[in-house]
Motif scaffolding. Structure first.
Motif, short mmCIF file in Angstrom:
data_model
loop_
_atom_site.label_atom_id
_atom_site.label_comp_id
_atom_site.label_asym_id
_atom_site.label_seq_id
_atom_site.Cartn_x
_atom_site.Cartn_y
_atom_site.Cartn_z
N TYR A 1 -13.49 6.44 8.35
CA TYR A 1 -13.81 7.86 8.49
C TYR A 1 -15.26 8.06 8.93
CZ TYR A 1 -14.52 12.76 7.16
OH TYR A 1 -14.84 14.09 7.16
N LEU A 2 -16.17 7.37 8.25
CA LEU A 2 -17.60 7.53 8.54
C LEU A 2 -17.98 6.94 9.90
CD1 LEU A 2 -18.96 6.78 4.97
CD2 LEU A 2 -18.84 9.02 6.09
N LEU A 3 -17.39 5.79 10.23
CA LEU A 3 -17.69 5.19 11.54
C LEU A 3 -17.15 6.06 12.67
CD1 LEU A 3 -17.08 1.39 10.87
CD2 LEU A 3 -19.27 2.57 11.05
N TYR A 4 -15.96 6.64 12.48
CA TYR A 4 -15.38 7.53 13.50
C TYR A 4 -16.29 8.72 13.74
CZ TYR A 4 -12.34 10.94 15.69
OH TYR A 4 -11.82 11.89 16.54
N ARG A 5 -16.91 9.20 12.69
CA ARG A 5 -17.82 10.34 12.80
C ARG A 5 -19.17 9.94 13.40
NH1 ARG A 5 -15.07 14.07 11.59
NH2 ARG A 5 -15.00 15.75 10.13
N GLY A 6 -19.35 8.64 13.66
CA GLY A 6 -20.54 8.21 14.38
C GLY A 6 -21.73 7.82 13.54
N TRP A 7 -21.53 7.57 12.26
CA TRP A 7 -22.65 7.16 11.42
C TRP A 7 -22.91 5.68 11.61
CZ3 TRP A 7 -25.51 10.85 9.19
CH2 TRP A 7 -24.96 12.13 9.17
N GLU A 8 -24.16 5.29 11.54
CA GLU A 8 -24.55 3.90 11.77
C GLU A 8 -23.90 2.99 10.74
OE1 GLU A 8 -28.17 6.43 12.93
OE2 GLU A 8 -26.39 6.59 11.70
#
Length: 157
Positions: A137-144
């Motif tokens: 979820y967090l990677l999809y949202r573009g967080w490092e």
């Protein structure tokens, strides 16, 4: 045969001035709008020049507004913001200057808020699956990735 309205250059300028005044636009959006109005390439270039000259169209201003908006509204991380701006043919210089405007404290606060919200939504009993869902979820949202993995390992040991 389909009949489409044809615009004079002056009509197109007025229409696009309103289009750009309504919200910040990137050059690609404006060019596509002009093409959808069936304008010839010379008229498109002339209209684009007019909009830039009269400050209706400013890619640096667009990129900064875009980054602020998507960060605060959709909680996108820097990777996603960069990707979306590249899709819109925004220059590397403008992308960098927009990302440099992000307040690190605000960025971290938004990340924390997003993690908190998402972890409360996850009902997965299996610890590894819950971890994977949160990471995805967090990677999809573009967080490092370093932020994501540090936080996930801290919350779900």
């Amino acid at each position: 045969m389909l009949k489409h309205k044809s615009y004079t250059v002056e009509e197109a300028k007025k229409k696009l001035e309103n289009y750009c005044a309504y919200q910040e636009r990137c050059h690609q959006d404006v060019r596509q709008k002009l093409q959808s109005m069936h304008m010839i390439p010379e008229a498109i270039d002339q209209t684009m020049g007019h909009l830039i000259k009269h400050n209706y169209l400013n890619e640096e201003r667009f990129s900064k507004a875009y980054v602020r908006g998507k960060l605060r509204q959709k909680y996108w991380g820097k990777n996603r913001l960069t990707l979306e701006l590249k899709k819109r043919d925004v220059s590397k210089h403008n992308i960098k200057s927009a990302l440099d405007e992000i307040n690190e404290q605000e960025y971290n606060d938004i990340f924390e808020k997003l993690v908190e919200k998402r972890i409360n939504q996850l009902k997965e009993p299996n610890k590894l699956k819950r971890k994977k869902k949160l990471v995805d979820y967090l990677l999809y949202r573009g967080w490092e990735s370093f932020l994501v993995y540090n936080k996930v390992n801290e919350l779900i040991p």
